[in-house]
Write an enzyme that holds these catalytic residues in place. Sequence first.
Site, PDB file in Angstrom:
ATOM      1  N   HIS A  83      -9.588  86.576  47.210  1.00 37.95           N
ATOM      2  CA  HIS A  83      -8.869  85.315  47.008  1.00 37.95           C
ATOM      3  C   HIS A  83      -9.708  84.167  47.521  1.00 37.95           C
ATOM      4  O   HIS A  83     -10.434  84.295  48.512  1.00 37.95           O
ATOM      5  CB  HIS A  83      -7.531  85.320  47.754  1.00 37.95           C
ATOM      6  CG  HIS A  83      -6.763  84.048  47.563  1.00 37.95           C
ATOM      7  ND1 HIS A  83      -6.012  83.790  46.441  1.00 37.95           N
ATOM      8  CD2 HIS A  83      -6.659  82.941  48.348  1.00 37.95           C
ATOM      9  CE1 HIS A  83      -5.485  82.584  46.539  1.00 37.95           C
ATOM     10  NE2 HIS A  83      -5.852  82.044  47.676  1.00 37.95           N
ATOM     11  N   ASP A 162       8.146  83.201  45.677  1.00 33.51           N
ATOM     12  CA  ASP A 162       6.947  82.369  45.803  1.00 33.51           C
ATOM     13  C   ASP A 162       6.855  81.378  44.656  1.00 33.51           C
ATOM     14  O   ASP A 162       6.453  80.226  44.847  1.00 33.51           O
ATOM     15  CB  ASP A 162       5.693  83.253  45.840  1.00 33.51           C
ATOM     16  CG  ASP A 162       4.429  82.425  45.961  1.00 33.51           C
ATOM     17  OD1 ASP A 162       4.237  81.786  47.007  1.00 33.51           O
ATOM     18  OD2 ASP A 162       3.640  82.399  45.004  1.00 33.51           O
ATOM     19  N   ARG A 169       7.061  72.989  46.534  1.00 30.82           N
ATOM     20  CA  ARG A 169       5.954  72.484  47.363  1.00 30.82           C
ATOM     21  C   ARG A 169       5.148  71.445  46.608  1.00 30.82           C
ATOM     22  O   ARG A 169       4.724  70.435  47.167  1.00 30.82           O
ATOM     23  CB  ARG A 169       5.028  73.646  47.771  1.00 30.82           C
ATOM     24  CG  ARG A 169       5.578  74.550  48.859  1.00 30.82           C
ATOM     25  CD  ARG A 169       4.761  75.818  48.973  1.00 30.82           C
ATOM     26  NE  ARG A 169       3.395  75.544  49.381  1.00 30.82           N
ATOM     27  CZ  ARG A 169       2.385  76.419  49.243  1.00 30.82           C
ATOM     28  NH1 ARG A 169       2.603  77.599  48.698  1.00 30.82           N
ATOM     29  NH2 ARG A 169       1.181  76.097  49.656  1.00 30.82           N
ATOM     30  N   SER A 184       2.201  82.594  50.714  1.00 38.19           N
ATOM     31  CA  SER A 184       2.014  82.633  49.263  1.00 38.19           C
ATOM     32  C   SER A 184       0.876  83.565  48.874  1.00 38.19           C
ATOM     33  O   SER A 184       1.014  84.406  47.976  1.00 38.19           O
ATOM     34  CB  SER A 184       1.738  81.215  48.737  1.00 38.19           C
ATOM     35  OG  SER A 184       1.533  81.216  47.342  1.00 38.19           O
ATOM     36  N   LYS A 188       1.495  87.849  47.392  1.00 36.18           N
ATOM     37  CA  LYS A 188       1.034  88.259  46.055  1.00 36.18           C
ATOM     38  C   LYS A 188      -0.042  89.339  46.138  1.00 36.18           C
ATOM     39  O   LYS A 188      -0.099  90.236  45.288  1.00 36.18           O
ATOM     40  CB  LYS A 188       0.523  87.048  45.277  1.00 36.18           C
ATOM     41  CG  LYS A 188       1.617  86.054  44.891  1.00 36.18           C
ATOM     42  CD  LYS A 188       1.154  85.076  43.837  1.00 36.18           C
ATOM     43  CE  LYS A 188       0.171  84.065  44.363  1.00 36.18           C
ATOM     44  NZ  LYS A 188       0.768  83.047  45.217  1.00 36.18           N
TER      45      LYS A 188
END
Length: 436
Positions: A83, A162, A169, A184, A188
């Site tokens: 990520h 989420d 958000r 978040s 995931k």
Amino acid sequence: MNVGQLLRKKRDGEEMTKDEIESFIQNTVSGNNTESQIGAMLMAMYIRGITDTEATNLTQSILLSGERLQWRPEWESKLVEKHSTGGVGDKISLILTPILAACGLKVPMISGRSLEHTGGTLDKLESIPGFRVDIDYKTMEEALEQAGCFIAAANAQLCPADRILYGVRDITCTVDCVGLIVSSIISKKVASGAKFLVMDVKVGKAAFCKTVEKARALAKQLISVSAQLGVRSRVVLSRMDEPLGITAGNALEVAEAVKSLAGNMSSDVARLVTVLGANLLEMTGYAGNGEDLIRQVIKDGSAMERFRRMLVQQGVEDSVANRLVQGQPVLPTALYTTQLRAQSSGWVEEVNAWIIGQVCLELGAGRRKTGDTIDLTVGVEVWKHQGDRVVEGEPWVTVHHSTPSLPTPLVSYLQQALEVEPALLDRPDIIIEILH
């Protein structure tokens, strides 16, 4: 405790319990909480902060709001994910995912879309004709079997909480809250079934984290929360003062990713790919030199072959996939291009990634809010980087745009991105540090 009492508790800086957080998330998913109540809670979290314990409980509650992907037991020790917190020109996922698959790992990557100046991996992939990011479990499993990887969107069953929180958000200016970012990301990644995770936290002018200190704080919470949920992780802090690689823009970055998999990789992209990949290989027990293995699967073409297989598994026709990996034109292109020339001679001190990102956003390559339509063809190619020699009048950037001419203010703004000095400066390593 009803939602009003819970809002008051968080507003006053008290720590919420696991049951309270779980109740809030359940009521959010069921529709019992109004958007204004959700927004108020997010703002209270933003202002008061989220403790490590709250972050862990929030992540777990978001995870439990939906399903988790389960993979074959024999893949357990090979399931890895990557990520990035997002940056300008960050096409690393497109390159690293098939490389890791070629190294023998399984990569069930759940990715996202662009927001503001940061590009989205899913948008980039959708510039490939036929590529589908919304795929079912059966297709995911087949992709892991045949290609060793997939890159897909989270479906409605994965972490639905989420999706709701992220939408609020976006409109309440709470996107850049550390605890919310952590919950978040990790929810995931755990839902994807990954057991090992490497995260690239960007630091600099075009990053969420402007300072190393803030990046370290985010990294520590990411590592702590992922460990609590059974995922081993490491965090690489990397610089985001300059665009990453040569291109910024959706189809342009796919083209660069294909060239990178063919071995024509810019030095900063190569450095990041090998460091992130080698760390994942080491975490899964690979005893050799991970960077050497990565270079080998690029050289022998097996990484490109995994990329081709992934494309086919996710809806791209064989002929299109074959032409793309052979470097033939299949990607959409902008109607117009314009070169900008250097206004002075010297050595490049920096190409400001924030300005490049804002220009791409203005061209239509990104979204100002979730749901906006983007132009997959527009963006920039940056030909000069920190430490390069530049001569007055020499082209330093090519703009790809969909209108016949570029607005004069946009051209003037983009010219400010190129900072030239009379003396040569050392180019710092893109890797700042690695935490685990």
